[in-house]
Design a protein around this motif. Structure first.
Motif, short mmCIF file in Angstrom:
data_model
loop_
_atom_site.label_atom_id
_atom_site.label_comp_id
_atom_site.label_asym_id
_atom_site.label_seq_id
_atom_site.Cartn_x
_atom_site.Cartn_y
_atom_site.Cartn_z
N GLY A 439 -2.89 -17.87 -11.52
CA GLY A 439 -2.46 -17.39 -12.83
C GLY A 439 -1.75 -16.05 -12.73
N SER A 440 -1.10 -15.65 -13.82
CA SER A 440 -0.24 -14.45 -13.77
C SER A 440 -1.03 -13.19 -13.40
N SER A 441 -2.18 -12.96 -14.03
CA SER A 441 -2.95 -11.75 -13.75
C SER A 441 -3.65 -11.83 -12.40
N HIS A 442 -4.13 -13.02 -12.04
CA HIS A 442 -4.77 -13.19 -10.74
C HIS A 442 -3.79 -12.88 -9.62
N SER A 443 -2.57 -13.38 -9.73
CA SER A 443 -1.55 -13.13 -8.70
C SER A 443 -1.17 -11.65 -8.65
N THR A 444 -1.07 -11.04 -9.82
CA THR A 444 -0.72 -9.62 -9.88
C THR A 444 -1.81 -8.76 -9.25
N THR A 445 -3.07 -9.10 -9.52
CA THR A 445 -4.17 -8.33 -8.96
C THR A 445 -4.23 -8.46 -7.44
N ARG A 446 -3.95 -9.65 -6.94
CA ARG A 446 -3.88 -9.83 -5.48
C ARG A 446 -2.78 -8.95 -4.88
N ARG A 447 -1.64 -8.92 -5.56
CA ARG A 447 -0.52 -8.09 -5.08
C ARG A 447 -0.91 -6.61 -5.11
N LEU A 448 -1.64 -6.20 -6.14
CA LEU A 448 -2.10 -4.82 -6.23
C LEU A 448 -3.01 -4.47 -5.06
N VAL A 449 -3.97 -5.34 -4.77
CA VAL A 449 -4.88 -5.09 -3.66
C VAL A 449 -4.11 -4.96 -2.35
N ASP A 450 -3.13 -5.83 -2.14
CA ASP A 450 -2.31 -5.75 -0.94
C ASP A 450 -1.56 -4.42 -0.89
N ASP A 451 -1.02 -4.00 -2.04
CA ASP A 451 -0.29 -2.72 -2.10
C ASP A 451 -1.21 -1.56 -1.75
N VAL A 452 -2.43 -1.58 -2.30
CA VAL A 452 -3.38 -0.50 -2.05
C VAL A 452 -3.77 -0.46 -0.57
N MET A 453 -4.10 -1.63 0.00
CA MET A 453 -4.51 -1.68 1.40
C MET A 453 -3.37 -1.24 2.31
N ASN A 454 -2.16 -1.70 2.04
CA ASN A 454 -1.02 -1.32 2.87
C ASN A 454 -0.76 0.18 2.78
N ASN A 455 -0.91 0.72 1.58
CA ASN A 455 -0.69 2.15 1.38
C ASN A 455 -1.71 2.97 2.17
N MET A 456 -2.96 2.50 2.18
CA MET A 456 -4.01 3.24 2.86
C MET A 456 -3.81 3.28 4.37
N PHE A 457 -3.40 2.14 4.91
CA PHE A 457 -3.39 2.03 6.35
C PHE A 457 -2.03 2.35 6.99
N THR A 458 -1.09 2.80 6.18
CA THR A 458 0.18 3.24 6.74
C THR A 458 0.28 4.75 6.77
N LYS A 459 -0.69 5.41 6.12
CA LYS A 459 -0.64 6.87 6.07
C LYS A 459 -2.04 7.40 5.90
N SER A 460 -2.37 8.49 6.55
CA SER A 460 -3.69 9.10 6.40
C SER A 460 -3.63 10.19 5.35
N TYR A 461 -4.59 10.17 4.45
CA TYR A 461 -4.62 11.17 3.36
C TYR A 461 -5.86 12.05 3.51
N GLU A 462 -5.66 13.33 3.42
CA GLU A 462 -6.79 14.25 3.41
C GLU A 462 -7.26 14.42 1.97
N VAL A 463 -8.57 14.43 1.75
CA VAL A 463 -9.12 14.58 0.40
C VAL A 463 -9.69 15.96 0.25
#
Length: 463
Positions: A439-463
């Motif tokens: 469904g539209s929201s299910h697919s969008t949420t999967r894409r969001l999770v992929d975006d978040v994971m890719n963002n995390m593991f392509t760059k290290s962030y100091e908190v």
């Protein structure tokens, strides 16, 4: 080695916001086994309902950190208190996040945190896409055209806002944006939203395709319609044997909820009685604003004291007066034909989910614009009084909506019910399909999770 990631959730400390964000957290955890989530909880005031909801989630994969409340909030306005809360907790948030993870991102309901933390910040937006577009439009009026919306509080000017199909009257603008003391806060919030890496919206494509498209075409951050996010478990069993549900069981299929002071209560009672229709009325008394402006309504010890004399006897068997209402359980009952609603976004999504049309009577916040969208743009509701405001902009007197106006809205429900009801039923089916696999929201949420994971593991962030 399997890489794992942590999301730090910072919800606004109000039950309606917290519940939606908790549901989103569970949804994200279900979609990716390598995600974990920690929720930082701030308290504005003691809140037993919020505490109970947090307790109900302790057996899940969600972790909670309780942040202490600032001691200096008692003499502050709500707007200044939020600012104080944010500034007070930024060091604690950074420390907590440092102790939790090395790779992290924040999912923010309070965008005032955006920019304070050195991690990518996503916002969970608890209202609809159309209103998000309105906030960006209002910010553009101020920053680019030097127009202050509060100067329009006594006008009926119409604006062409990209996220709405029809011109919108300034009479429907949120009260908080029509006051010079609170408009700067709203503009600051909108600027924070623009700085987010992405915005998750509690909506779905089929409901707000025009608004979502308008945001995607503008200068907003990427938007992710992930809704409807609803807390459907809370009402599943606990109320089924209650007196309320037993009464509903006795009603025919398709057989009506806010808080008002005595004069308005009497007008509502007269309208209900004169209409002759069956009703379930959640009658609650508003809090005393001089004691605690953030308090919730409470039940009357004796509701008959604010009702017309003899009302309960005359409507016996036709109507039922209750206090607090298990809203989802009621909306899901086949006896419910309509919902007289203040048009809060959560309530709007709940009504759509259960296929129950709305009779719109907004009160505050963005509810007037929600009502406009439901009535004029989507045809999912009828109007009782769309431009009603309980907070008396420009006057110390609170408007009383007459029994005649209310009765007219009730009768309009029944006259226009077939077409509106059909559209709501169709949208209800679409809301459920949006969350299904593919469904539209299910697919969008999967894409969001992929975006978040890719963002995390392509760059290290100091908190």
């Amino acid at each position: 080695m399997v890489m794992k990631a942590e999301l730090v959730f910072i919800p606004m400390p109000r039950l309606g916001h917290f519940v939606s964000m908790a549901q989103l957290a569970k949804l994200l955890l279900d979609l990716h086994p390598n995600l974990s989530i920690t929720v930082l909880i701030m308290k504005l005031i003691p809140d037993a309902e919020l505490d109970a909801h947090v307790h109900s989630l302790t057996a899940t994969r969600i972790k909670f950190i309780h942040l202490p409340s600032p001691e200096t909030h008692k003499d502050l306005s709500p707007a200044n208190f939020i600012t104080n809360l944010v500034q007070t907790h930024v060091p604690l948030v950074k420390q907590a996040a440092t102790n939790i993870v090395h790779y992290s991102t924040s999912v923010l309901d309070s965008p005032r945190f955006a920019g304070f933390l050195s991690v990518p910040s996503y916002v969970f937006y608890a209202s609809g896409a159309a209103f998000l577009g309105f906030q960006f439009y209002a910010l553009g009026l101020h920053d680019e055209q030097n127009v202050n919306i509060f100067e329009l509080k006594d006008s009926d000017t119409e604006f062409t806002i990209p996220s709405y199909l029809n011109p919108v009257s300034s009479k429907l603008f949120p009260t908080v944006m029509l006051k010079p003391e609170s408009l700067p806060m709203m503009n600051t919030l909108a600027r924070g939203l623009r700085k987010a890496k992405g915005i998750m919206i509690n909506t779905f494509w089929e409901l707000e395709s025009h608004a979502i498209s308008s945001l995607s075409e503008g200068s907003a951050p990427p938007v992710y319609p992930v809704g409807p996010i609803l807390n459907l478990e809370s009402e599943s069993e606990v109320h089924q044997s209650s007196d309320i549900m037993k009464w509903l069981d006795e009603q025919p299929p398709g057989a009506s909820k806010g808080s008002f002071k005595g004069d308005q209560v009497k007008e509502i009672a007269c309208a209900l009685e004169q209409s002759g229709h069956r009703f379930l009325w959640s009658l609650r008394q508003p809090p005393d604003p001089s004691k605690d402006p953030m308090a919730s309504p409470t039940d009357y010890d004796d509701g008959s004291e604010v009702l017309p004399e003899g009302f309960l006897d005359r409507t016996h068997g036709i109507g039922k007066i209750i206090g607090w209402a298990p809203q989802l359980a009621i909306l899901g009952h086949p006896a419910i034909g309509w919902f007289v609603s203040h048009c809060g976004w959560n309530s709007t999504l709940e009504s759509i989910w259960f296929g129950v049309p709305i009779a719109a009577w907004p009160i505050y916040a963005e509810q007037q614009l929600n009502a406009f969208k439901s009535v004029r743009e989507l045809g999912l509701a009828v109007e009782i009084k769309m431009d009603y405001r309980r907070d008396g902009i420009g006057s110390d007197e609170i408007e009383i909506v007459s029994a005649k106006t209310i009765e007219k809205g009730i009768r309009s429900m029944m006259e226009e019910g077939s077409d509106v009801r059909k559209r709501v039923k169709e949208m209800s089916e679409k809301s459920r399909k949006a969350l299904m696999n593919g469904g539209s929201s299910h697919s969008t949420t999967r894409r969001l999770v992929d975006d978040v994971m890719n963002n995390m593991f392509t760059k290290s962030y100091e908190v």
